[in-house]
Write an enzyme that holds these catalytic residues in place. Structure first.
Site, PDB file in Angstrom:
ATOM      1  N   ASN A 148     -35.478  42.979 -20.680  1.00 59.55           N
ATOM      2  CA  ASN A 148     -34.467  42.720 -21.701  1.00 59.55           C
ATOM      3  C   ASN A 148     -33.087  42.846 -21.057  1.00 59.55           C
ATOM      4  O   ASN A 148     -32.879  43.642 -20.160  1.00 59.55           O
ATOM      5  CB  ASN A 148     -34.629  43.732 -22.843  1.00 59.55           C
ATOM      6  CG  ASN A 148     -33.536  43.656 -23.891  1.00 59.55           C
ATOM      7  OD1 ASN A 148     -33.006  44.668 -24.323  1.00 59.55           O
ATOM      8  ND2 ASN A 148     -33.180  42.458 -24.322  1.00 59.55           N
TER       9      ASN A 148
ATOM     10  N   CYS B 130     -31.406  53.085 -27.394  1.00 62.82           N
ATOM     11  CA  CYS B 130     -30.134  52.990 -28.114  1.00 62.82           C
ATOM     12  C   CYS B 130     -29.219  54.150 -27.748  1.00 62.82           C
ATOM     13  O   CYS B 130     -29.635  55.307 -27.823  1.00 62.82           O
ATOM     14  CB  CYS B 130     -30.384  52.972 -29.620  1.00 62.82           C
ATOM     15  SG  CYS B 130     -28.857  52.817 -30.588  1.00 62.82           S
TER      16      CYS B 130
ATOM     17  N   GLY C 180     -31.924  38.671 -26.894  1.00 59.16           N
ATOM     18  CA  GLY C 180     -31.223  39.352 -27.973  1.00 59.16           C
ATOM     19  C   GLY C 180     -30.206  38.486 -28.668  1.00 59.16           C
ATOM     20  O   GLY C 180     -30.540  37.567 -29.408  1.00 59.16           O
TER      21      GLY C 180
END
Length: 336
Positions: free
Chosen positions: A218, A107, A240
Site C-alpha cells: 500500500n 493509523c 487508496g
C-alpha cells in the site's frame, strides 16, 4: 512487461482475492462508496473504513456493520488493542457475513494513539500477536493486519521482521504494508501519507524473506501500470486516494488482474445501475441524505468532457431543500 507475461501473470493469480484492493479510508469508504466501487469492478477487494471495538460494543453496531451483499468480497477493518474485545467484535463481523477482519496497526492519528491502537501498536508486536490469536480463535474467516514499515526511530528492518514474524506466528497469513514509516508526533495523518518517503524495497524484501506469507503493498499507487510493476514483487496492491478521486481507474481491474474478459461497464452504465440504488436509499428514510452518496461519485467523469460541470452541478445542488434524484440526472454529461 510483454503481453504474454501479463497474460501468464493473470492466469497464475486470477484466484488471488487480494490482487487489487481498495484501501480502508476513514469517512470515505462507507457502504455507499463500496457499492459504487463494486459497480465498476466485480473483483477488487473492498475494505470498510476503520471502526473501533468500542463503537461496535457500545454503539449502534448494526449501523457500522450493515452492508449490501453486492459489495462482496469485502473486509471489515477494526481498531483496538484488547484481545477479548477484538475477538468479540471479530465474531460479530463474521456473523454479519464479511469475508475478512483486518486489524489496523497503521493509523498514526492522535485519537488513535490515545486509544492505544493503530500505528503505535507496532511497538508492541507481542500484544498484536495476542490480539490476532484471540480473533483467529473466535472466527473462521481470515484475520489480517495492516501496518507501516516502522514508527518514529523504530524503523530498522530488524524491528519490522520481528513484528512480522511475531504476528505471523499467532496466525496472521496476510499483511498489508503501507510502504512508509509513520511519525507518531510532529506530523498530521495527512502528512504521514505524503512526507515519509516510500520504501517499496523494504516491502519487497519482506516478501522475499517471508515467501509463505501473503504480502500486499500500500502507498503511492496511482495507475494500473504501476500496480502491475509492483505485482512482480508482492502478492497484491492496495490503492487508496486515487481510487476515490478517479474511481473509473477500477474499470480495467477485472481484466488486468483477475483474468475476467467481461467488457467493462461504461460510466453511463454505472450511473444507470447506481440511480435505482440511490432512489432506494432515499426512500428508506433512515437518515440517508442525497449528498452522503453523491460525494463518492464526483470523480466518475474525471478527465472526461463535462467532468467539471458534473462536479459543480452536484456540489451546488445536492444540499438544497427538496434535492432528489433529478439533481443527478440534470448533472449528467449530455452524452447519456
Amino acid at each position: 512487461m510483454s503481453q504474454a507475461q501479463k497474460n501468464h501473470n493473470n492466469s497464475l493469480n486470477c484466484n488471488n482475492l487480494h490482487r487489487l484492493c481498495i484501501a480502508p479510508m476513514l469517512d470515505w469508504t462507507d457502504r455507499h462508496c463500496r457499492y459504487f466501487h463494486r459497480l465498476i469492478s466485480q473483483h477488487a477487494f473492498l475494505y470498510t473504513e476503520m471502526v473501533t471495538t468500542g463503537a461496535l460494543i457500545h454503539g449502534e453496531h448494526h449501523r457500522f456493520l450493515q452492508f449490501n451483499a453486492v459489495e462482496k468480497p469485502v473486509a471489515f477493518q477494526l481498531g483496538g488493542s484488547n484481545p477479548r474485545e477484538l475477538a468479540h467484535c471479530a465474531k460479530m463481523i463474521e456473523d454479519y457475513g464479511y469475508d475478512e477482519v483486518n486489524l489496523n496497526v497503521g493509523c498514526p492519528s492522535d485519537r488513535v494513539q490515545n486509544g492505544r491502537f493503530g500505528a503505535c501498536l507496532m511497538a508492541e508486536p507481542e500484544l498484536v500477536a495476542e490480539c490476532v490469536a484471540a480473533m483467529a480463535q473466535a472466527v473462521s474467516i481470515p484475520v489480517t493486519v495492516k501496518s507501516r514499515i516502522g514508527i518514529d526511530e523504530r524503523d530498522s528492518y530488524e524491528e519490522l521482521t520481528h513484528f512480522i514474524s511475531t504476528v505471523a506466528a499467532a496466525g496472521c497469513e496476510t499483511f498489508i504494508i503501507h510502504a512508509r514509516k509513520a511519525w507518531l508526533s510532529g506530523l498530521s495523518p495527512k502528512q504521514n501519507r505524503d512526507i515519509p518517503p516510500l520504501r517499496y524495497d523494504v516491502v519487497y524484501q519482506i516478501k522475499q524473506d517471508f515467501p509463505q506469507l501473503e504480502i500486499i503493498l500500500n502507498g503511492g499507487i496511482t495507475t494500473l501500470d504501476q500496480a502491475e510493476d509492483v505485482l512482480q514483487h508482492v502478492d497484491g496492491v492496495m490503492v487508496g486516494r486515487e481510487a476515490y478521486h478517479n474511481p473509473y481507474l477500477l474499470a480495467d481491474v477485472d481484466r488486468r488482474f483477475y483474468g475476467d474478459s467481461t467488457e467493462p461497464r461504461s460510466r453511463e452504465m454505472i450511473m444507470e445501475l447506481l440511480i435505482p440504488y440511490i432512489k432506494e436509499q432515499l426512500d428508506l428514510n433512515d437518515g440517508v441524505r442525497l449528498n452522503s452518496i453523491t460525494r463518492h461519485i464526483l470523480g466518475l467523469f474525471h478527465g472526461e468532457p463535462g467532468a467539471r460541470g458534473w462536479r459543480r452541478h452536484l456540489s451546488e445542488n445536492v444540499c438544497k431543500p427538496g434535492a432528489d434524484i433529478n439533481v443527478i440526472l440534470n448533472a449528467l454529461p449530455p452524452r447519456l
